[in-house]
Write a protein that holds these residues in place. Sequence first.
Motif, PDB file in Angstrom:
ATOM      1  N   GLN A 129       0.833  -1.200   0.000  1.00 55.80           N
ATOM      2  CA  GLN A 129       0.000   0.000   0.000  1.00 55.80           C
ATOM      3  C   GLN A 129       0.872   1.256   0.000  1.00 55.80           C
ATOM      4  O   GLN A 129       0.604   2.213  -0.720  1.00 55.80           O
ATOM      5  N   HIS A 130       1.928   1.246   0.795  1.00 52.61           N
ATOM      6  CA  HIS A 130       2.850   2.375   0.863  1.00 52.61           C
ATOM      7  C   HIS A 130       3.479   2.628  -0.508  1.00 52.61           C
ATOM      8  O   HIS A 130       3.516   3.767  -0.989  1.00 52.61           O
ATOM      9  N   ASP A 131       3.967   1.574  -1.143  1.00 53.63           N
ATOM     10  CA  ASP A 131       4.603   1.713  -2.452  1.00 53.63           C
ATOM     11  C   ASP A 131       3.608   2.197  -3.509  1.00 53.63           C
ATOM     12  O   ASP A 131       3.944   3.035  -4.348  1.00 53.63           O
ATOM     13  N   GLN A 132       2.395   1.679  -3.474  1.00 51.83           N
ATOM     14  CA  GLN A 132       1.361   2.104  -4.417  1.00 51.83           C
ATOM     15  C   GLN A 132       1.037   3.586  -4.219  1.00 51.83           C
ATOM     16  O   GLN A 132       0.919   4.332  -5.183  1.00 51.83           O
ATOM     17  N   HIS A 133       0.923   4.012  -2.988  1.00 48.67           N
ATOM     18  CA  HIS A 133       0.620   5.405  -2.684  1.00 48.67           C
ATOM     19  C   HIS A 133       1.718   6.324  -3.240  1.00 48.67           C
ATOM     20  O   HIS A 133       1.424   7.332  -3.894  1.00 48.67           O
ATOM     21  N   ARG A 134       2.955   5.967  -3.015  1.00 49.37           N
ATOM     22  CA  ARG A 134       4.076   6.790  -3.511  1.00 49.37           C
ATOM     23  C   ARG A 134       4.110   6.796  -5.029  1.00 49.37           C
ATOM     24  O   ARG A 134       4.354   7.831  -5.648  1.00 49.37           O
ATOM     25  N   PHE A 135       3.870   5.641  -5.644  1.00 51.40           N
ATOM     26  CA  PHE A 135       3.848   5.539  -7.104  1.00 51.40           C
ATOM     27  C   PHE A 135       2.785   6.453  -7.700  1.00 51.40           C
ATOM     28  O   PHE A 135       3.033   7.217  -8.621  1.00 51.40           O
ATOM     29  N   LEU A 136       1.568   6.385  -7.154  1.00 52.26           N
ATOM     30  CA  LEU A 136       0.471   7.208  -7.661  1.00 52.26           C
ATOM     31  C   LEU A 136       0.752   8.695  -7.447  1.00 52.26           C
ATOM     32  O   LEU A 136       0.429   9.524  -8.297  1.00 52.26           O
ATOM     33  N   ALA A 137       1.360   9.033  -6.330  1.00 55.37           N
ATOM     34  CA  ALA A 137       1.705  10.436  -6.069  1.00 55.37           C
ATOM     35  C   ALA A 137       2.749  10.928  -7.061  1.00 55.37           C
ATOM     36  O   ALA A 137       2.689  12.065  -7.556  1.00 55.37           O
ATOM     37  N   ASP A 138       3.701  10.071  -7.416  1.00 50.74           N
ATOM     38  CA  ASP A 138       4.726  10.441  -8.392  1.00 50.74           C
ATOM     39  C   ASP A 138       4.135  10.657  -9.789  1.00 50.74           C
ATOM     40  O   ASP A 138       4.623  11.485 -10.549  1.00 50.74           O
ATOM     41  N   LEU A 139       3.086   9.916 -10.109  1.00 59.33           N
ATOM     42  CA  LEU A 139       2.441  10.085 -11.418  1.00 59.33           C
ATOM     43  C   LEU A 139       1.745  11.437 -11.547  1.00 59.33           C
ATOM     44  O   LEU A 139       1.616  11.966 -12.638  1.00 59.33           O
ATOM     45  N   GLN A 140       1.282  11.946 -10.441  1.00 54.71           N
ATOM     46  CA  GLN A 140       0.553  13.209 -10.471  1.00 54.71           C
ATOM     47  C   GLN A 140       1.521  14.332 -10.462  1.00 54.71           C
ATOM     48  O   GLN A 140       1.521  15.351 -10.806  1.00 54.71           O
TER      49      GLN A 140
END
Length: 140
Positions: A129-140
């Motif tokens: 979940q942590h990695d997914q959250h950071r990944f999605l934040a980086d996309l934005q």
Amino acid sequence: MRVLEDFLRTRDGGVVLDIACGGGAFTKRLTESLQSYGSVTGLDIKAEARETFLQTVQGQDICFVAGSIHDYVRSTGNSFDTISVSNALHHLQNVGDVLKDVANLMRDSGIVIVNEMHSDDLTPAQQTQHDQHRFLADLQ
């Protein structure tokens, strides 16, 4: 989260502000957990979150405001009984200033809810979940 939901079930949320609300997932959980509330404002810097927020958060007197917390404090005369920031502080610059803005918006007997991710000693599921959250934040 269960402890927070149990606490909220005993509270009238009054006038609610959810800062950095995004699509409204936490706002929905908040409104469903509160014993009652008068109105809810979702605030997010991304105007494109409005449609998803309004579809996700159902109820009376729900609104979405596009803008930053700093601009909102300067443009509104509103004050709030409940202010929440969920999984967003780590994305914001000048967190101290944000917390001062929150204090300026808070009514005397109000509550502030800060729900933030931590990254120490995560289980594999939490790490995902942590990695997914950071990944999605980086996309934005």
